[in-house]
Design an enzyme around this catalytic site. Sequence first.
Site, PDB file in Angstrom:
ATOM      1  N   ASN A  55      -9.234  -0.099  -0.654  1.00  0.00           N
ATOM      2  CA  ASN A  55      -8.401  -0.184  -1.854  1.00  0.00           C
ATOM      3  C   ASN A  55      -9.117   0.368  -3.079  1.00  0.00           C
ATOM      4  O   ASN A  55      -8.482   0.893  -4.001  1.00  0.00           O
ATOM      5  CB  ASN A  55      -7.995  -1.634  -2.110  1.00  0.00           C
ATOM      6  CG  ASN A  55      -7.027  -2.148  -1.069  1.00  0.00           C
ATOM      7  OD1 ASN A  55      -6.003  -1.533  -0.801  1.00  0.00           O
ATOM      8  ND2 ASN A  55      -7.358  -3.274  -0.460  1.00  0.00           N
TER       9      ASN A  55
ATOM     10  N   SER B 110       0.789  -1.229   0.000  1.00  0.00           N
ATOM     11  CA  SER B 110       0.000   0.000   0.000  1.00  0.00           C
ATOM     12  C   SER B 110       0.819   1.276   0.000  1.00  0.00           C
ATOM     13  O   SER B 110       0.248   2.371  -0.058  1.00  0.00           O
ATOM     14  CB  SER B 110      -0.974   0.000   1.178  1.00  0.00           C
ATOM     15  OG  SER B 110      -2.077  -0.823   0.877  1.00  0.00           O
TER      16      SER B 110
END
Length: 416
Positions: free
Chosen positions: A210, A101
């Site tokens: 996400n 991430s």
Amino acid sequence: MNTTISRRAAVAALATAVLAGAATPAMAAAPAMAASSAKAASSAQDRPELRKAMNAFVDAGFTGIQLRVRDQQGDWAAGAGVRKLGSAAKPPADGSFWAGSITKTFTATMVLQLVAEGRIGLDSPAADYLPGYGLDERITVRMLLRHTSGIFNYTGEYNPDGTMDEPGIPANGDEWVPNRFNSYKPEELVRLALSKKPRFEPGTQWSYSNTNYTVALLLIENVTGHSYATELKRRITGPLGLRGTLAAGNRTTALPGPHTHGYYQYKDRVIDLSHQNLSLLTGAGDLISTTQDLATFFSALNGGKLLPAPLLAEMRTAIPTSIPRQDYGLGIWAQDLGPGCGTVYQHNGSPPHGYGALMYSSPDGSKTLTASVTWLDSATRGSAKDFLTLVDALVKQEFCDTPTGQTRPDNPGSAF
């Protein structure tokens, strides 16, 4: 890819918890700077306190760690543990790894560069730039980058205790392993998410998703007319000379060059995860990078070399989250490390299993800590249960005046 949550809840954060396109003179000089920093790393004085913090990961059962610190003492890089199971070779000091991430910070930076160019409005509806998807007109670009859009997380929504609230595409555990080479297009991920009930009304709450960053990837591509990979190279990796950073994209990829291996215990087999397809996390967690590249990128970003000052300030204007003393801006965390430490900016990351990546910086970009950690993961978590505590001790060793790292903090690391 947090708080005292389990790693599954941290994957809930994987699944819960970057200039106006032209190179400045400082950016144009970055390749030479990167080369000189590599030389400095080999000649910098030893850092026994950092070696001790690194070895704590190995002692806890992690297979390997590669660490780089840039501060007033110079550029120092080292590895501890092993490169792969069954080998005595140490991890390379600057090998490649899945950045997870951390990708979100790169994506947010590119979106904000487009804002600087006047091609995107930060508080304009995202639907203006992505017609045909049925995005709620109330969702702004800022909400995407800040995780306040309410859009369903296509890798599933989790409760604070790490239990599944609403399933999505499996992104961890035994259910994910047989599907780790599956290929996904960003359009289908976004359409899947938009077919689900929103988590909340736009702008009313915070929830790590996400989907927000896969939508941001599509926004970049639609506005520029170029692929995400092309814009990444033109705007960030090319000008900064980041030769080890690339988007894995929609293909099965093996980590390039020297690298460490992460693993997952699947039934009676040990699966090597240095080879997988990360298109499930496109724009949100599919970058490959190195400690040197991440240090160069994050120092440049926080040092004001990638964004105009007003937009860097917007990026770092953070709001409270579900994680104590960790607020979220636009693709970046502001973390209060406590007395004697102050605030650092960071974004950590992890693909589904076996790898963790760290990226921390002082507010002015003069001090950075970047790292990759590998381990043998499993449904029972294994050594990963200690990950956040060890990260906290390592970070405090570098950024605090009187680091202790002796007890588990109430804010032990960031969302993935």
